[in-house]
Design a protein around this motif. Sequence first.
Motif, short mmCIF file in Angstrom:
data_model
loop_
_atom_site.label_atom_id
_atom_site.label_comp_id
_atom_site.label_asym_id
_atom_site.label_seq_id
_atom_site.Cartn_x
_atom_site.Cartn_y
_atom_site.Cartn_z
N GLY A 1 -10.05 -11.52 -10.50
CA GLY A 1 -8.79 -10.76 -10.51
C GLY A 1 -8.66 -9.74 -9.39
O GLY A 1 -7.64 -9.08 -9.27
N ASP B 1 -4.45 2.89 -5.92
CA ASP B 1 -4.72 2.65 -4.52
C ASP B 1 -5.92 1.71 -4.37
O ASP B 1 -6.84 1.81 -5.17
CB ASP B 1 -5.19 3.99 -3.94
N ASP B 2 -5.96 0.88 -3.34
CA ASP B 2 -7.15 0.05 -3.07
C ASP B 2 -8.39 0.92 -2.93
O ASP B 2 -9.49 0.54 -3.31
CB ASP B 2 -6.99 -0.69 -1.74
N ILE B 3 -8.19 2.05 -2.33
CA ILE B 3 -9.34 2.88 -1.97
C ILE B 3 -10.07 3.38 -3.22
O ILE B 3 -11.28 3.54 -3.22
CB ILE B 3 -8.89 4.03 -1.04
N ASP B 4 -9.34 3.57 -4.31
CA ASP B 4 -9.98 4.01 -5.55
C ASP B 4 -11.01 2.97 -6.00
O ASP B 4 -12.13 3.30 -6.38
CB ASP B 4 -8.94 4.22 -6.66
N TYR B 5 -10.61 1.71 -5.93
CA TYR B 5 -11.50 0.63 -6.32
C TYR B 5 -12.71 0.56 -5.38
O TYR B 5 -13.86 0.48 -5.82
CB TYR B 5 -10.74 -0.69 -6.35
N LEU B 6 -12.44 0.63 -4.08
CA LEU B 6 -13.54 0.52 -3.11
C LEU B 6 -14.53 1.67 -3.25
O LEU B 6 -15.74 1.49 -3.15
CB LEU B 6 -12.98 0.46 -1.68
N LEU B 7 -14.00 2.85 -3.50
CA LEU B 7 -14.90 4.01 -3.65
C LEU B 7 -15.82 3.82 -4.86
O LEU B 7 -16.97 4.26 -4.84
CB LEU B 7 -14.09 5.31 -3.79
N LEU C 1 -17.26 1.26 -5.57
CA LEU C 1 -18.33 0.32 -5.19
C LEU C 1 -19.35 0.96 -4.25
O LEU C 1 -20.21 0.27 -3.70
CB LEU C 1 -17.74 -0.90 -4.47
N ASN C 2 -19.24 2.26 -4.07
CA ASN C 2 -20.04 2.94 -3.05
C ASN C 2 -21.51 2.52 -3.01
O ASN C 2 -22.04 2.21 -1.94
CB ASN C 2 -19.93 4.46 -3.25
N LEU D 1 -10.28 -4.53 1.21
CA LEU D 1 -9.98 -5.49 0.14
C LEU D 1 -9.09 -6.57 0.72
O LEU D 1 -8.01 -6.28 1.22
CB LEU D 1 -9.25 -4.79 -1.00
N VAL E 1 -19.10 -8.07 -0.17
CA VAL E 1 -19.96 -7.16 -0.92
C VAL E 1 -19.76 -7.40 -2.40
O VAL E 1 -20.69 -7.37 -3.20
CB VAL E 1 -19.62 -5.69 -0.60
N TYR F 1 -3.56 -8.55 -8.85
CA TYR F 1 -4.21 -7.25 -8.58
C TYR F 1 -3.21 -6.25 -8.01
O TYR F 1 -3.13 -5.10 -8.42
CB TYR F 1 -5.39 -7.47 -7.62
N GLN G 1 -9.26 3.19 4.24
CA GLN G 1 -10.24 2.50 3.37
C GLN G 1 -11.53 2.21 4.12
O GLN G 1 -12.62 2.40 3.59
CB GLN G 1 -9.69 1.15 2.90
N GLU H 1 -23.07 -0.18 -4.12
CA GLU H 1 -23.25 -1.56 -3.67
C GLU H 1 -23.02 -1.68 -2.16
O GLU H 1 -23.72 -2.43 -1.49
CB GLU H 1 -22.26 -2.47 -4.39
N ILE H 2 -22.03 -0.94 -1.67
CA ILE H 2 -21.74 -1.04 -0.23
C ILE H 2 -22.89 -0.44 0.58
O ILE H 2 -23.32 -1.00 1.59
CB ILE H 2 -20.41 -0.34 0.12
N ASN I 1 0.81 -1.22 0.00
CA ASN I 1 0.00 0.00 0.00
C ASN I 1 0.84 1.27 0.00
O ASN I 1 0.31 2.36 -0.03
CB ASN I 1 -0.94 0.01 1.21
#
Lengths: 193, 470
Positions: free
Chosen positions: B24, A174-180, A182-183, B163, B19, A164, B155, A185-186, A113
């Motif tokens: 990948g 960043d991981d956070i870009d991907y998670l954001l 998904l907003n 993740l 979720v 990944y 996060q 769905e979350i 990270n």
Amino acid sequence: MKDKFTILRSTAVPLPAENIDTDQIIPARFLKATTREGFGDNLFRDWRYTPADEPISDFVLNNVSFSGKILVAGKNFGCGSSREHAAWAIYDYGFRVVVSSFFADIFKNNALNNAVLPVVVTDKFLQSLLETLQQNPQTEVIVDLVNQQISFDGKLEKFEINAYKKECLINGYDDIDYLLSLNKEIREFDLAH
Amino acid sequence: MSEQKPKTIFEKIWDAHVVKRAEGYPDALFIDRHYIHEVTSPQAFDGLRKRGIKVFNVNRTTATADHNVPTKDQHLPIKEALSRHQVETLRKNCAAFGVELYDLGHPFQGIVHIIGPELGLTQPGMTMVCGDSHTSTHGAFGSIAFGIGTSEVEQVLATQCILQYKPKTMKIEINGKLGKGVVSKDIILYIISKISASGATGFFVEYTGDAIRSLSMEARMTICNMSIEMGARGGLIAPDETTFNYMKGRKFAPQGAEFDKAVEKWKQLPSDAGAVYDVVLKYDAADIEPMITYGTNPGMGMKVTDRIPTVEELKEINEQVSFKKSLDYMGLEPGSALLGKAVDYVFIGSCTNARIEDLRLVASIVKGKKKANNVEVWVIPGSKQVEEQALKEGLNKVFEEAGFELRSPGCSACLGMNEDKVPPGKYCISTSNRNFEGRQGPRSRTFLASPLSAAVAAITGKVTDVREYI
Ligand code: SF4
């Protein structure tokens, strides 16, 4: 986010100790900062300096023969506390790669990270790299993330990295870009949960 | 439809929290409860500010100040400027983002892994994270709980998700009856001494067997707490009547009819018959004796009556250098015994062993006795509530008469960050979880042991076999 990483050619610093825990990488008393910068000065503090703040001459970071962006360390590197400060200190000092035959889980994540690549090699490769560095500190080590290989002195080994995480490092994501992304769905999950 | 494959408790909880699972990518895992503290959160809040986003769900986030707080005069401003700044930053961040903070002086303040369970915030079946490796403690309730780094704290604050790749599973089964003087701390020190400080890296551990079942919730927490010390991502114990009884009536636990409903759900959690683990280990409780560590990682432990291995006895040749370095640091000779070794400090505290049962255990040994002259003894309750309870039960008097110092809640000398430190070169028998070089203060030397063993050492002033005392 961070720097992009593809290939790195550099000399390397050998630190053969095993089970280097995050309390050695950055002792707790230096965790009081509220930013990410400046931790490099205290990297391996208690191995590097005496209590009177004199450099300990036989510690590798105080040995002018050794330098470079790659740290090569013994088995089970980064065990112990989850403090990301350990990864920040390593990055802030100037390392971009840590090579070992085994990493603790949380440290590995924290390093990834923070644009520090943990490279897992076999015990045999590690021993040979450590010995070579000790004999010839000028040895160039090449870490090729795209092809997932590390080499020095004509020796080469492939290393594993999660596909990944490799993408993230190469592109500086960043991981956070991907998670954001998904907003929605979350939110739905949170409500239904 | 084909019949469902039997699942472990770990798989049940994990699968219920995914979720999104995309080819990948690691799983996006929903986090039910996020604990935060002053040391690993400031940079995460800064990240939110930079991105201009809020905390995803403040109701799922709980903060306290524990690592960097003094354990004396907690009503006064913190003396040390950097520590004060860090705690003040937590205050500001919690106020600005609307996160509940159990600050110094609050009746719920304490070590983050002690307050979550005692408030009933930690519940079976949940996913929980915290920027602290001993988050594994909360697994004792039959939940997935693990430590994370600050980027991950950001996060979770931002998205309530993390993740993660699903770790492998390990079952550690302990059957049989525990011997005299053996408590849960000895069980976990024994396991770690068997499988080493990295033996469970990459795994999530489930502890089972009748010896585990016989333990109280607090004792179970001690075991799960130290899962990380063998490298495991976390450890858990399936919930049972002991768990439900503990949960009942806790402040944030479901109440009334809701509670009964919750129990019905929790009863579905235990692993199905035939569930498959990647690794299964079995131990006999009768083989476990009071334990102590002699080196600088928690895997370097032995029966208190044993002697330290010699260099030649090590299984792996390439461990010899680290082993010698470790014993040098500890000022100990390979092959020597620890029994009778004088100690300078006794530390009873930390998220491993600072709950009320631990304090009761200690009090049961020291009642009517005095500490040895050569030792200084610190008792640091894990939380305000533990402290209150100890006062109510009069344990403070027992400690006072014994010459122990009872202080206010915090991580204290567990990590050499706040004012409480073991001085250079001194030996401390400690109920905490780490014996790393400098962990309890620069050049301090730590022997990890159970609260019982620590209590006896306080009386005798040296490493002692507790069984001679009870
Ligand atoms: S008591 Fe020690 S191990 Fe537990 S959270 Fe505090 S510093 Fe970490």
